[in-house]
Design a protein around this motif. Structure first.
Motif, short mmCIF file in Angstrom:
data_model
loop_
_atom_site.label_atom_id
_atom_site.label_comp_id
_atom_site.label_asym_id
_atom_site.label_seq_id
_atom_site.Cartn_x
_atom_site.Cartn_y
_atom_site.Cartn_z
N SER A 67 0.70 -1.16 0.02
CA SER A 67 -0.24 0.03 0.08
C SER A 67 0.82 1.23 -0.21
N VAL A 68 2.19 1.18 -0.21
CA VAL A 68 2.88 2.29 -0.12
C VAL A 68 2.90 2.94 -1.73
N THR A 69 2.73 4.39 -1.59
CA THR A 69 2.85 5.13 -3.03
C THR A 69 3.50 6.21 -2.87
N SER A 70 3.90 6.80 -1.62
CA SER A 70 4.82 7.89 -1.91
C SER A 70 6.30 7.59 -2.05
N LEU A 71 6.87 6.30 -2.16
CA LEU A 71 8.07 6.17 -2.17
C LEU A 71 8.22 4.75 -3.34
N SER A 72 9.32 4.79 -3.93
CA SER A 72 9.45 3.80 -4.93
C SER A 72 10.94 3.08 -4.81
N PRO A 73 11.36 1.93 -5.21
CA PRO A 73 12.49 1.45 -5.22
C PRO A 73 13.57 2.71 -5.93
N GLY A 74 14.74 2.79 -5.30
CA GLY A 74 15.58 3.80 -5.95
C GLY A 74 15.51 5.01 -5.38
N ASP A 75 14.60 5.49 -4.58
CA ASP A 75 14.35 6.60 -3.95
C ASP A 75 15.54 6.81 -2.88
N TRP A 76 16.11 8.15 -2.95
CA TRP A 76 17.09 8.43 -1.57
C TRP A 76 16.04 8.79 -0.38
N VAL A 77 16.25 7.99 0.57
CA VAL A 77 15.72 8.38 1.85
C VAL A 77 16.36 8.59 3.13
N ILE A 78 15.94 9.59 4.22
CA ILE A 78 16.35 9.52 5.40
C ILE A 78 15.43 9.14 6.45
N PRO A 79 15.81 8.80 7.76
CA PRO A 79 14.82 8.50 8.73
C PRO A 79 14.71 10.03 9.31
N SER A 80 13.57 10.55 9.46
CA SER A 80 13.36 11.74 9.95
C SER A 80 11.73 12.00 10.45
#
Lengths: 374, 374
Positions: free
Chosen positions: B119-132
């Protein structure tokens, strides 16, 4: 910045180098001509210092001639005025805001209206008034100043309380009401609890349902002091040595951790106030009786989120919030009349000023507040 | 109170005593059955400590099996994570808010999305993310946690900056923007100016037109340090001994008296910050490198009207204002991309974690910030 503080300088009813006197009219009476119909004050007596120095050396009683009472002026016959530590520091020249000598001593007091200028309607002869905000130069028998300087008070109050209400009790009330929001059931902690401000803090806190924890120094007769403070409304009174325990908060019993602390001592006594404070608490410093600095650990700031600040009445009185102070003074005088605010004072005749001064300077052992009765 | 701080604990992609691990799912994989269609993370490697103690003694590399990626989860392949002093203090057990061991080390970092729940729509494989806000346990190769924990960032930023943006630079920005209102042309003063936060303060202040006065310790090569800080945007840099003058403000030249000071040292270096502050100024303590307390005179509180408080990022991040932090991080990363925010770091391979840790512990002399590259 300090010179911008709004200190009200009353015109002084004497001609002693008046052109140099802080707030003087700039003319000596010997060169000043009154019209025959001009209202004038009675001649006055004043405690004057010509230079900064030790108060028992530089002050003297001076006889001063009458001054004109202009249409908006009120001439007040002073009834009583205290000798506060800050008065002494101003004469010594060590107080940041002070009149330049030659000047008349004193900063607060109470008087009775003697005569009023032709356009004055708010006051009449016989009214009791205090200079509010307090003004330099209250140690004299007659003061002439603008109508707006004087705040009319109820006559039923003992004159020594009216004379001392605008410095120590007002400091206590302002610190309790303008530092953090306190609600009934909250707690505060203070050192220097036997000081006049400290005693007022206890009584005002009690009248508002605020728990108060008090720290006093170790000295002979400590049990009697504790008893006296508890009779005023102190919830807990500890000596510094009683607080040499790992966890002072274990001594709180059912009292919540204090959100606000008052420090007028510095050094270890300030650290004890900090120890009692709860997470996110504030300590307000308003004096430094031990002449030692306040020392604070890094973790108190970061992990305990403690804030520290100062309170200085003279600065507060220079702000636009100072308008509130007359209402606060009326509240304090009501507490006095209800018997809910009391502290020890000596009423000393003006003629014995030198003895009262010696007592205020601590030359005659521990003494109550000295209040000059004119 | 401290336990109420909102510290986000990611689920940990390993089964090492997972029922005891802070934030663990409470089941070990050996007893856990996946449905045949359940998405799972790759196996992971993590730096774990089983008990509090010296980090070079208690940490070890652990291989951990796959965990389930539930419908709202995001599985992130970590790219880089720094070894911050607070990470070391958490492992030592001396930091007030810390996961209970056994736990994975680390608190911030950057990763690339590996897979997402159904059900995740805001992120896709390959995106860079930080825990925030930053989260405990970033020293591992794969982390599975709820979609809302992850903040997507631009991929153009050097990974070591993305990995370190949420602790030191955010502290600098928050202290400059949330303590007092600063306008272009105002001035601040700080000690510990060579620290990472100190360097960020200089550069962020410069980008906002805020003058900055910097205090460093006396040491060999001080001219080079001054030059380096001035190249970052420092207006003035003084060693502590250069400030042993009666009136430090005479050194300010055309710079206005600072309204705000930052202290991460304590002791004499804190007193120097206080000396520079203008009437009514505020000093914020965010560290105590010298391990000495802050000492403040009574007159600083009363007559100079100085306020003192602390700043702790972890506490700020637990408040409702923390929502702003993602926007602030984007601003900081923009400054990095514009070349307006830089500081020295070492990218160390994950296999060489022990060497990086020794460097971070100061065992190999003065070293730049160590950032683990997974």
């Amino acid at each position: 910045m300090l010179r911008h503080l709004g200190v009200h300088a009353p015109r002084l009813a004497f001609n002693f180098k008046s052109s140099l006197i802080h707030g003087g009219r700039g003319k000596t009476l010997t060169t000043r001509a009154f019209s025959s119909s001009a209202a004038v004050s009675p001649p006055s007596k004043a405690i004057v210092y010509e230079a900064h120095g030790e108060p028992d050396t530089v002050t003297k009683l001076v006889e001063v001639p009458a001054v004109e009472v202009k249409e908006k002026d009120v001439c007040v016959k002073m009834l009583a005025a205290p000798i506060n530590p800050s008065d002494i520091n101003r004469i010594q020249g060590v107080y940041p805001v002070r009149p330049e000598p030659p000047a008349v001593g004193g900063y607060e007091g109470v008087g009775e209206v003697h005569s009023v200028g032709s356009s004055v309607t708010s006051l009449s002869p016989g009214d009791w008034v205090i200079p509010s905000p307090p003004s330099f130069g209250t140690w004299q028998t007659y003061i002439v100043n603008d109508e707006k300087v004087w705040h009319k008070i109820e006559k039923g109050v003992p004159m020594e309380y009216a004379a001392t209400i605008t410095v120590n009790p007002l400091t206590a009330l302002l610190m309790l009401e303008h530092c953090v929001t306190l609600n009934s059931g909250d707690a505060i902690v203070q050192n220097g609890a036997t000081s006049m401000v400290g005693q007022c803090v206890i009584q005002i806190a009690k009248s508002r349902g605020i728990h108060n924890i008090n720290i006093i120094r170790d000295r002979p007769g400590v049990d009697e002091v504790k008893e006296r403070l508890k009779n005023l409304g102190a919830d807990e009174v500890f000596t510094e040595s009683e607080l040499e325990v790992k966890n002072v908060k274990s001594l709180l019993g059912g009292i919540p951790e204090p959100v606000l602390g008052f420090n007028c001592v510095g050094g270890n006594a300030a650290s004890l106030v900090l120890k009692f404070l709860r997470q996110g608490g504030t300590m307000v410093t308003y004096g430094g009786m031990s002449k030692k600095p306040v020392s604070v650990s890094t973790s108190s700031f970061i992990f305990k989120d403690i804030s520290l600040r100062g309170f200085w009445l003279q600065k507060w009185l220079s702000t636009d919030k100072a308008e509130e102070s007359r209402g606060m003074i009326d509240r304090l005088l009501s507490l006095v009349q209800e018997g809910k605010l009391k502290y020890k004072m000596d009423l000393a005749p003006f003629e014995d000023f030198n003895t009262a001064l010696d007592k205020a300077l601590g030359k005659l052992g521990s003494q109550p507040k000295q209040v000059i009765k004119f």
